[in-house]
Design a protein around this motif. Structure first.
Motif, PDB file in Angstrom:
ATOM      1  N   HIS A 133       2.571   1.775  -3.466  1.00 25.58           N
ATOM      2  CA  HIS A 133       1.627   2.278  -4.471  1.00 25.58           C
ATOM      3  C   HIS A 133       1.291   3.746  -4.234  1.00 25.58           C
ATOM      4  O   HIS A 133       1.201   4.525  -5.191  1.00 25.58           O
ATOM      5  CB  HIS A 133       0.361   1.428  -4.505  1.00 25.58           C
ATOM      6  CG  HIS A 133       0.514   0.209  -5.360  1.00 25.58           C
ATOM      7  ND1 HIS A 133       0.288   0.207  -6.713  1.00 25.58           N
ATOM      8  CD2 HIS A 133       0.924  -1.039  -5.052  1.00 25.58           C
ATOM      9  CE1 HIS A 133       0.535  -0.986  -7.207  1.00 25.58           C
ATOM     10  NE2 HIS A 133       0.927  -1.759  -6.209  1.00 25.58           N
ATOM     11  N   ALA A 134       1.111   4.120  -2.984  1.00 26.46           N
ATOM     12  CA  ALA A 134       0.835   5.527  -2.680  1.00 26.46           C
ATOM     13  C   ALA A 134       2.019   6.400  -3.080  1.00 26.46           C
ATOM     14  O   ALA A 134       1.847   7.470  -3.672  1.00 26.46           O
ATOM     15  CB  ALA A 134       0.527   5.688  -1.194  1.00 26.46           C
ATOM     16  N   GLN A 135       3.226   5.935  -2.771  1.00 28.54           N
ATOM     17  CA  GLN A 135       4.423   6.709  -3.122  1.00 28.54           C
ATOM     18  C   GLN A 135       4.565   6.826  -4.639  1.00 28.54           C
ATOM     19  O   GLN A 135       4.900   7.887  -5.152  1.00 28.54           O
ATOM     20  CB  GLN A 135       5.668   6.058  -2.514  1.00 28.54           C
ATOM     21  CG  GLN A 135       6.950   6.838  -2.718  1.00 28.54           C
ATOM     22  CD  GLN A 135       7.022   8.092  -1.871  1.00 28.54           C
ATOM     23  OE1 GLN A 135       6.143   8.362  -1.047  1.00 28.54           O
ATOM     24  NE2 GLN A 135       8.051   8.876  -2.071  1.00 28.54           N
ATOM     25  N   ALA A 160       2.187   6.824  -6.793  1.00 30.89           N
ATOM     26  CA  ALA A 160       1.122   7.706  -7.282  1.00 30.89           C
ATOM     27  C   ALA A 160       1.260   9.132  -6.742  1.00 30.89           C
ATOM     28  O   ALA A 160       0.437   9.992  -7.041  1.00 30.89           O
ATOM     29  CB  ALA A 160      -0.245   7.137  -6.884  1.00 30.89           C
ATOM     30  N   ARG A 161       2.292   9.355  -5.938  1.00 32.46           N
ATOM     31  CA  ARG A 161       2.537  10.677  -5.326  1.00 32.46           C
ATOM     32  C   ARG A 161       1.356  11.108  -4.464  1.00 32.46           C
ATOM     33  O   ARG A 161       0.936  12.251  -4.464  1.00 32.46           O
ATOM     34  CB  ARG A 161       2.858  11.752  -6.368  1.00 32.46           C
ATOM     35  CG  ARG A 161       3.998  11.407  -7.313  1.00 32.46           C
ATOM     36  CD  ARG A 161       5.307  11.231  -6.551  1.00 32.46           C
ATOM     37  NE  ARG A 161       6.401  10.885  -7.435  1.00 32.46           N
ATOM     38  CZ  ARG A 161       6.936   9.668  -7.546  1.00 32.46           C
ATOM     39  NH1 ARG A 161       6.470   8.669  -6.828  1.00 32.46           N
ATOM     40  NH2 ARG A 161       7.934   9.435  -8.350  1.00 32.46           N
ATOM     41  N   GLN A 162       0.823  10.137  -3.726  1.00 32.10           N
ATOM     42  CA  GLN A 162      -0.284  10.390  -2.801  1.00 32.10           C
ATOM     43  C   GLN A 162       0.236  10.299  -1.373  1.00 32.10           C
ATOM     44  O   GLN A 162       1.320   9.764  -1.128  1.00 32.10           O
ATOM     45  CB  GLN A 162      -1.396   9.358  -3.016  1.00 32.10           C
ATOM     46  CG  GLN A 162      -2.025   9.412  -4.377  1.00 32.10           C
ATOM     47  CD  GLN A 162      -2.997   8.268  -4.607  1.00 32.10           C
ATOM     48  OE1 GLN A 162      -3.054   7.311  -3.842  1.00 32.10           O
ATOM     49  NE2 GLN A 162      -3.768   8.366  -5.682  1.00 32.10           N
ATOM     50  N   ALA A 163      -0.571  10.788  -0.445  1.00 35.62           N
ATOM     51  CA  ALA A 163      -0.210  10.675   0.971  1.00 35.62           C
ATOM     52  C   ALA A 163      -0.108   9.202   1.333  1.00 35.62           C
ATOM     53  O   ALA A 163      -0.914   8.378   0.889  1.00 35.62           O
ATOM     54  CB  ALA A 163      -1.263  11.358   1.830  1.00 35.62           C
ATOM     55  N   GLU A 222       0.826  -1.214   0.000  1.00 37.14           N
ATOM     56  CA  GLU A 222       0.000   0.000   0.000  1.00 37.14           C
ATOM     57  C   GLU A 222       0.859   1.264   0.000  1.00 37.14           C
ATOM     58  O   GLU A 222       0.551   2.232  -0.702  1.00 37.14           O
ATOM     59  CB  GLU A 222      -0.923  -0.007   1.230  1.00 37.14           C
ATOM     60  CG  GLU A 222      -2.008  -1.057   1.163  1.00 37.14           C
ATOM     61  CD  GLU A 222      -2.789  -1.190   2.460  1.00 37.14           C
ATOM     62  OE1 GLU A 222      -2.617  -0.343   3.371  1.00 37.14           O
ATOM     63  OE2 GLU A 222      -3.589  -2.137   2.561  1.00 37.14           O
ATOM     64  N   THR A 223       1.906   1.249   0.773  1.00 35.37           N
ATOM     65  CA  THR A 223       2.786   2.414   0.863  1.00 35.37           C
ATOM     66  C   THR A 223       3.530   2.635  -0.450  1.00 35.37           C
ATOM     67  O   THR A 223       3.657   3.779  -0.916  1.00 35.37           O
ATOM     68  CB  THR A 223       3.784   2.229   2.024  1.00 35.37           C
ATOM     69  OG1 THR A 223       3.044   1.967   3.218  1.00 35.37           O
ATOM     70  CG2 THR A 223       4.624   3.466   2.227  1.00 35.37           C
TER      71      THR A 223
END
Length: 195
Positions: free
Chosen positions: A85-87, A89-92, A82-83
């Motif tokens: 994928h968030a990184q 996608a440049r998401q929190a 999860e982390t």
């Protein structure tokens, strides 16, 4: 950390396999299976599967694994997934996933030990699964806070969820693997030009 070479052979449930190098052992671990729609890719069914995965290079950690270790490993694996994928996608970063990674990192990691003749290294005994998981969590923290933090990428294929750290010099890697998604893209582009 004694981790140097990365990458694993991934198997498609529909058949075939390919070499995928996620650029970090913790990310290779994140691709050892999954939840929900990714459960078909699961490779860690039993504690022995986890022990076998951890025993392979570059970790080469010979550990007895229990059902409790397996459940913990899957929890860390999901948090890394999860982390990452968030990184990419440049998401929190997901708060719960970050907390999980931090919790695992707080445990004592693997400790390297040099042989008396100085020619080999091993992990200081006793080696526990919790130490290996701590080492993986710490590697993820290092990635997220180090020079490759902005190099997390998801494969550019429209139907491939694999995430990697692009450590290439130009930082231009687009595909999980050229032999898989890269070649499929080239083939589609070639067919489009011909028609």
């Amino acid at each position: 950390m004694r981790v140097s070479a990365t990458g694993r052979r991934l198997h498609d449930p529909k058949g075939g396999s390919f070499w995928f190098d996620a650029g970090a052992v913790c990310l290779d671990f994140a691709h050892s299976g999954g939840e929900g729609q990714y459960a078909v890719f699961e490779t860690l069914h039993e504690p022995t599967d986890l022990a076998e995965w951890l025993a392979q290079p570059p970790l080469s950690a010979e550990v007895p694994a229990t059902h409790r270790d397996l459940a913990a490993a899957k929890k860390l694996r999901q948090a890394i997934w999860e982390t990452a994928h968030a990184q990419a996608a440049r998401q929190a970063l997901p708060i719960d996933a970050v907390a999980t990674i931090n919790r695992f990192a707080a445990v004592a990691p693997l400790v390297p030990q040099l042989a008396a003749d100085g020619t080999a290294a091993a992990w200081a005994a006793p080696v526990r699964a919790s130490q290996v998981l701590s080492t993986l969590a710490r590697e993820m923290i290092d990635l997220l806070t180090g020079p490759y933090a902005e190099r997390f990428r998801e494969c550019a294929s429209d139907n491939c969820p694999l995430v990697f750290v692009d450590s290439s010099r130009p930082g231009a890697r687009r595909w999980c693997a050229m032999e898989r998604c890269g070649n499929r893209h080239k083939l589609r582009a070639h067919r489009a030009r011909k028609s």
